[in-house]
Design a protein around this motif. Structure first.
Motif, PDB file in Angstrom:
ATOM      1  N   LEU A  63       0.827  -1.208   0.000  1.00 42.15           N
ATOM      2  CA  LEU A  63       0.000   0.000   0.000  1.00 42.15           C
ATOM      3  C   LEU A  63       0.860   1.257   0.000  1.00 42.15           C
ATOM      4  CD1 LEU A  63      -2.667   1.506   0.201  1.00 42.15           C
ATOM      5  CD2 LEU A  63      -2.647   1.117   2.667  1.00 42.15           C
ATOM      6  N   THR A  64       1.987   1.202   0.698  1.00 42.23           N
ATOM      7  CA  THR A  64       2.878   2.364   0.728  1.00 42.23           C
ATOM      8  C   THR A  64       3.331   2.742  -0.674  1.00 42.23           C
ATOM      9  OG1 THR A  64       3.681   1.696   2.905  1.00 42.23           O
ATOM     10  CG2 THR A  64       4.997   3.305   1.710  1.00 42.23           C
ATOM     11  N   LEU A  65       3.616   1.735  -1.497  1.00 35.56           N
ATOM     12  CA  LEU A  65       4.052   1.988  -2.866  1.00 35.56           C
ATOM     13  C   LEU A  65       2.918   2.579  -3.702  1.00 35.56           C
ATOM     14  CD1 LEU A  65       6.411   1.739  -4.813  1.00 35.56           C
ATOM     15  CD2 LEU A  65       5.650  -0.559  -5.389  1.00 35.56           C
ATOM     16  N   VAL A  66       1.701   2.105  -3.485  1.00 36.14           N
ATOM     17  CA  VAL A  66       0.540   2.639  -4.206  1.00 36.14           C
ATOM     18  C   VAL A  66       0.341   4.115  -3.859  1.00 36.14           C
ATOM     19  CG1 VAL A  66      -1.960   2.485  -4.508  1.00 36.14           C
ATOM     20  CG2 VAL A  66      -0.601   0.397  -4.331  1.00 36.14           C
ATOM     21  N   LEU A  67       0.378   4.439  -2.563  1.00 40.55           N
ATOM     22  CA  LEU A  67       0.212   5.829  -2.141  1.00 40.55           C
ATOM     23  C   LEU A  67       1.392   6.690  -2.584  1.00 40.55           C
ATOM     24  CD1 LEU A  67      -1.261   5.390   1.459  1.00 40.55           C
ATOM     25  CD2 LEU A  67      -2.462   5.985  -0.651  1.00 40.55           C
ATOM     26  N   PHE A  68       2.579   6.109  -2.602  1.00 41.94           N
ATOM     27  CA  PHE A  68       3.764   6.834  -3.072  1.00 41.94           C
ATOM     28  C   PHE A  68       3.579   7.256  -4.531  1.00 41.94           C
ATOM     29  CE2 PHE A  68       7.917   7.244  -4.989  1.00 41.94           C
ATOM     30  CZ  PHE A  68       8.662   7.920  -4.035  1.00 41.94           C
ATOM     31  N   PHE A  69       3.029   6.347  -5.334  1.00 45.08           N
ATOM     32  CA  PHE A  69       2.802   6.666  -6.748  1.00 45.08           C
ATOM     33  C   PHE A  69       1.853   7.844  -6.885  1.00 45.08           C
ATOM     34  CE2 PHE A  69      -0.082   6.303 -10.360  1.00 45.08           C
ATOM     35  CZ  PHE A  69       0.804   6.399 -11.421  1.00 45.08           C
ATOM     36  N   ALA A  71       1.065  10.116  -4.670  1.00 43.47           N
ATOM     37  CA  ALA A  71       1.532  11.338  -4.016  1.00 43.47           C
ATOM     38  C   ALA A  71       2.655  12.027  -4.787  1.00 43.47           C
ATOM     39  CB  ALA A  71       1.996  11.026  -2.598  1.00 43.47           C
ATOM     40  N   PHE A  72       3.542  11.237  -5.420  1.00 39.01           N
ATOM     41  CA  PHE A  72       4.725  11.827  -6.039  1.00 39.01           C
ATOM     42  C   PHE A  72       4.823  11.612  -7.549  1.00 39.01           C
ATOM     43  CE2 PHE A  72       5.890  10.837  -1.606  1.00 39.01           C
ATOM     44  CZ  PHE A  72       6.178  12.123  -1.169  1.00 39.01           C
ATOM     45  N   ALA A  73       4.388  10.449  -8.038  1.00 37.57           N
ATOM     46  CA  ALA A  73       4.514  10.186  -9.469  1.00 37.57           C
ATOM     47  C   ALA A  73       3.341  10.742 -10.272  1.00 37.57           C
ATOM     48  CB  ALA A  73       4.639   8.673  -9.702  1.00 37.57           C
ATOM     49  N   TYR A  74       2.127  10.569  -9.762  1.00 40.09           N
ATOM     50  CA  TYR A  74       0.955  11.018 -10.503  1.00 40.09           C
ATOM     51  C   TYR A  74       0.991  12.512 -10.828  1.00 40.09           C
ATOM     52  CZ  TYR A  74      -3.891  12.079 -11.689  1.00 40.09           C
ATOM     53  OH  TYR A  74      -5.012  12.539 -12.330  1.00 40.09           O
ATOM     54  N   PRO A  75       1.346  13.403  -9.876  1.00 40.95           N
ATOM     55  CA  PRO A  75       1.379  14.838 -10.215  1.00 40.95           C
ATOM     56  C   PRO A  75       2.319  15.163 -11.362  1.00 40.95           C
ATOM     57  CG  PRO A  75       1.413  14.550  -7.839  1.00 40.95           C
ATOM     58  CD  PRO A  75       1.606  13.188  -8.448  1.00 40.95           C
ATOM     59  N   ARG A  76       3.376  14.364 -11.546  1.00 37.71           N
ATOM     60  CA  ARG A  76       4.323  14.615 -12.628  1.00 37.71           C
ATOM     61  C   ARG A  76       3.761  14.243 -13.997  1.00 37.71           C
ATOM     62  NH1 ARG A  76       9.518  15.620 -10.922  1.00 37.71           N
ATOM     63  NH2 ARG A  76       9.877  15.349  -8.673  1.00 37.71           N
ATOM     64  N   LEU A  77       2.678  13.468 -13.999  1.00 35.89           N
ATOM     65  CA  LEU A  77       2.056  13.102 -15.277  1.00 35.89           C
ATOM     66  C   LEU A  77       1.284  14.272 -15.871  1.00 35.89           C
ATOM     67  CD1 LEU A  77       0.729   9.519 -14.395  1.00 35.89           C
ATOM     68  CD2 LEU A  77       2.838  10.138 -15.596  1.00 35.89           C
ATOM     69  N   GLU A  78       1.030  15.291 -15.040  1.00 35.16           N
ATOM     70  CA  GLU A  78       0.335  16.508 -15.473  1.00 35.16           C
ATOM     71  C   GLU A  78      -1.028  16.189 -16.093  1.00 35.16           C
ATOM     72  OE1 GLU A  78       2.934  18.701 -17.993  1.00 35.16           O
ATOM     73  OE2 GLU A  78       4.341  19.184 -16.365  1.00 35.16           O
ATOM     74  N   LEU A  79      -1.748  15.310 -15.420  1.00 34.82           N
ATOM     75  CA  LEU A  79      -3.108  14.989 -15.834  1.00 34.82           C
ATOM     76  C   LEU A  79      -4.059  15.859 -15.015  1.00 34.82           C
ATOM     77  CD1 LEU A  79      -2.714  11.101 -16.022  1.00 34.82           C
ATOM     78  CD2 LEU A  79      -2.632  12.734 -17.914  1.00 34.82           C
ATOM     79  N   VAL A  80      -5.175  15.326 -14.600  1.00 35.84           N
ATOM     80  CA  VAL A  80      -6.108  16.077 -13.770  1.00 35.84           C
ATOM     81  C   VAL A  80      -5.477  16.327 -12.397  1.00 35.84           C
ATOM     82  CG1 VAL A  80      -8.403  16.090 -12.720  1.00 35.84           C
ATOM     83  CG2 VAL A  80      -8.063  15.026 -14.967  1.00 35.84           C
ATOM     84  N   GLN A  81      -5.394  17.582 -12.012  1.00 38.31           N
ATOM     85  CA  GLN A  81      -4.797  17.935 -10.728  1.00 38.31           C
ATOM     86  C   GLN A  81      -5.783  17.676  -9.592  1.00 38.31           C
ATOM     87  OE1 GLN A  81      -1.498  18.858 -10.369  1.00 38.31           O
ATOM     88  NE2 GLN A  81      -1.521  18.239 -12.516  1.00 38.31           N
ATOM     89  N   LEU A  82      -5.351  16.887  -8.615  1.00 35.59           N
ATOM     90  CA  LEU A  82      -6.190  16.536  -7.481  1.00 35.59           C
ATOM     91  C   LEU A  82      -5.481  16.890  -6.181  1.00 35.59           C
ATOM     92  CD1 LEU A  82      -7.327  12.977  -8.676  1.00 35.59           C
ATOM     93  CD2 LEU A  82      -8.653  15.089  -8.815  1.00 35.59           C
ATOM     94  N   SER A  83      -6.259  17.092  -5.132  1.00 35.80           N
ATOM     95  CA  SER A  83      -5.683  17.359  -3.815  1.00 35.80           C
ATOM     96  C   SER A  83      -5.046  16.086  -3.272  1.00 35.80           C
ATOM     97  CB  SER A  83      -6.769  17.844  -2.856  1.00 35.80           C
ATOM     98  OG  SER A  83      -7.717  16.806  -2.622  1.00 35.80           O
ATOM     99  N   ALA A  86      -7.658  13.687  -2.151  1.00 35.37           N
ATOM    100  CA  ALA A  86      -8.271  12.937  -3.249  1.00 35.37           C
ATOM    101  C   ALA A  86      -7.334  11.851  -3.761  1.00 35.37           C
ATOM    102  CB  ALA A  86      -8.654  13.888  -4.384  1.00 35.37           C
ATOM    103  N   LEU A  87      -6.045  12.165  -3.864  1.00 30.33           N
ATOM    104  CA  LEU A  87      -5.074  11.180  -4.341  1.00 30.33           C
ATOM    105  C   LEU A  87      -4.949  10.017  -3.359  1.00 30.33           C
ATOM    106  CD1 LEU A  87      -2.272  13.559  -5.671  1.00 30.33           C
ATOM    107  CD2 LEU A  87      -3.816  12.147  -7.038  1.00 30.33           C
ATOM    108  N   ALA A  88      -4.940  10.332  -2.052  1.00 28.40           N
ATOM    109  CA  ALA A  88      -4.879   9.266  -1.046  1.00 28.40           C
ATOM    110  C   ALA A  88      -6.135   8.407  -1.103  1.00 28.40           C
ATOM    111  CB  ALA A  88      -4.713   9.873   0.347  1.00 28.40           C
ATOM    112  N   SER A  89      -7.284   9.033  -1.338  1.00 29.54           N
ATOM    113  CA  SER A  89      -8.543   8.292  -1.446  1.00 29.54           C
ATOM    114  C   SER A  89      -8.507   7.335  -2.625  1.00 29.54           C
ATOM    115  CB  SER A  89      -9.720   9.263  -1.597  1.00 29.54           C
ATOM    116  OG  SER A  89      -9.860  10.088  -0.463  1.00 29.54           O
ATOM    117  N   VAL A  90      -8.009   7.820  -3.762  1.00 28.54           N
ATOM    118  CA  VAL A  90      -7.926   6.976  -4.958  1.00 28.54           C
ATOM    119  C   VAL A  90      -7.006   5.788  -4.702  1.00 28.54           C
ATOM    120  CG1 VAL A  90      -7.141   6.874  -7.360  1.00 28.54           C
ATOM    121  CG2 VAL A  90      -8.456   8.841  -6.557  1.00 28.54           C
ATOM    122  N   GLY A  91      -5.858   6.052  -4.081  1.00 31.39           N
ATOM    123  CA  GLY A  91      -4.924   4.965  -3.786  1.00 31.39           C
ATOM    124  C   GLY A  91      -5.525   3.917  -2.871  1.00 31.39           C
TER     125      GLY A  91
END
Length: 215
Positions: A63-69, A71-83, A86-91
């Motif tokens: 789970l730590t790796l999922v949340l790490f993605f 929290a840190f990797a997803y924002p770099r994809l420059e897709l839909v910006q989420l809080s 919201a990102l923790a909820s999705v993970g």
């Protein structure tokens, strides 16, 4: 008591975040997990393969790796910006849904095959059979394990504190900064978690007593 009363704002804010994260993730994972379970028992090979792959990957990923993605990797994809919330909820939803899926699927397997065959003989589609005949009966067998998953989810929300989501898992950091006894503060956190888990345990026993399947 001084640690709790002097830092009541931390505890209220932290556990409000924990409960909010838990409610969102619990509802989302139940919906997604049930959908993936439907794919796993679907007569369509592609859907079964997708469901199997999803469960295999997510259940074997920390789970730590999922949340790490998220929290840190997803924002770099420059897709839909989420809080971060919201990102923790999705993970949490994606991770927990894999376990919910297996519980629902095991519940489906407890329903006699004749039930599905009879519904198909009446002209029901697969979706109608699953939603109106099989799942309502499968729910009874899923109550104990599903409650355990939700309890685990409630505790897993504390991991989000390492990814800028303020909730119960981050209280100790603030206590340390304020100069309070962190050990005592964590004991209060543990006690409040026990209080939060108690209603889930009570609900499980009530539902299990009402819907329990004779074995």
């Amino acid at each position: 008591m001084d640690v709790l009363l002097d830092n009541l704002d931390l505890y209220v804010g932290g556990f409000a975040g924990t409960i909010g994260l838990f409610v969102v993730a619990a509802i989302g994972s139940l919906l997604l997990g049930t959908l993936v379970a439907g794919m796993r028992v679907s007569p369509v090979p592609a859907l079964r393969a997708f469901g199997t792959g999803y469960v295999t990957i997510l259940r074997n990923t920390p789970l730590t790796l999922v949340l790490f993605f998220f929290a840190f990797a997803y924002p770099r994809l420059e897709l839909v910006q989420l809080s971060f919330f919201a990102l923790a909820s999705v993970g949490l939803i994606l991770y927990t849904a894999a376990f919910v899926c297996e519980v629902v699927r095991s519940g489906v397997n407890t329903v006699p095959v004749g039930q599905a065959e009879a519904s198909r003989a009446l002209g029901f589609t697969f979706t109608q059979t699953l939603g109106q005949v099989v799942l309502p009966q499968a729910v009874r067998a899923t109550v104990p394990p599903m409650t355990n998953i939700q309890i685990a989810l409630l505790k897993n929300t504390t991991i989000a504190s390492g990814f800028s989501v303020f909730q119960a898992g981050g209280i100790y950091q603030n206590l340390s900064e304020r100069g309070y006894n962190v050990l005592v503060g964590l004991l209060w956190v543990a006690l409040i978690f026990v209080i939060l888990v108690a209603p889930l345990t009570w609900l499980q026993r009530r539902l299990d007593a009402r819907w329990g399947v004779a074995r």
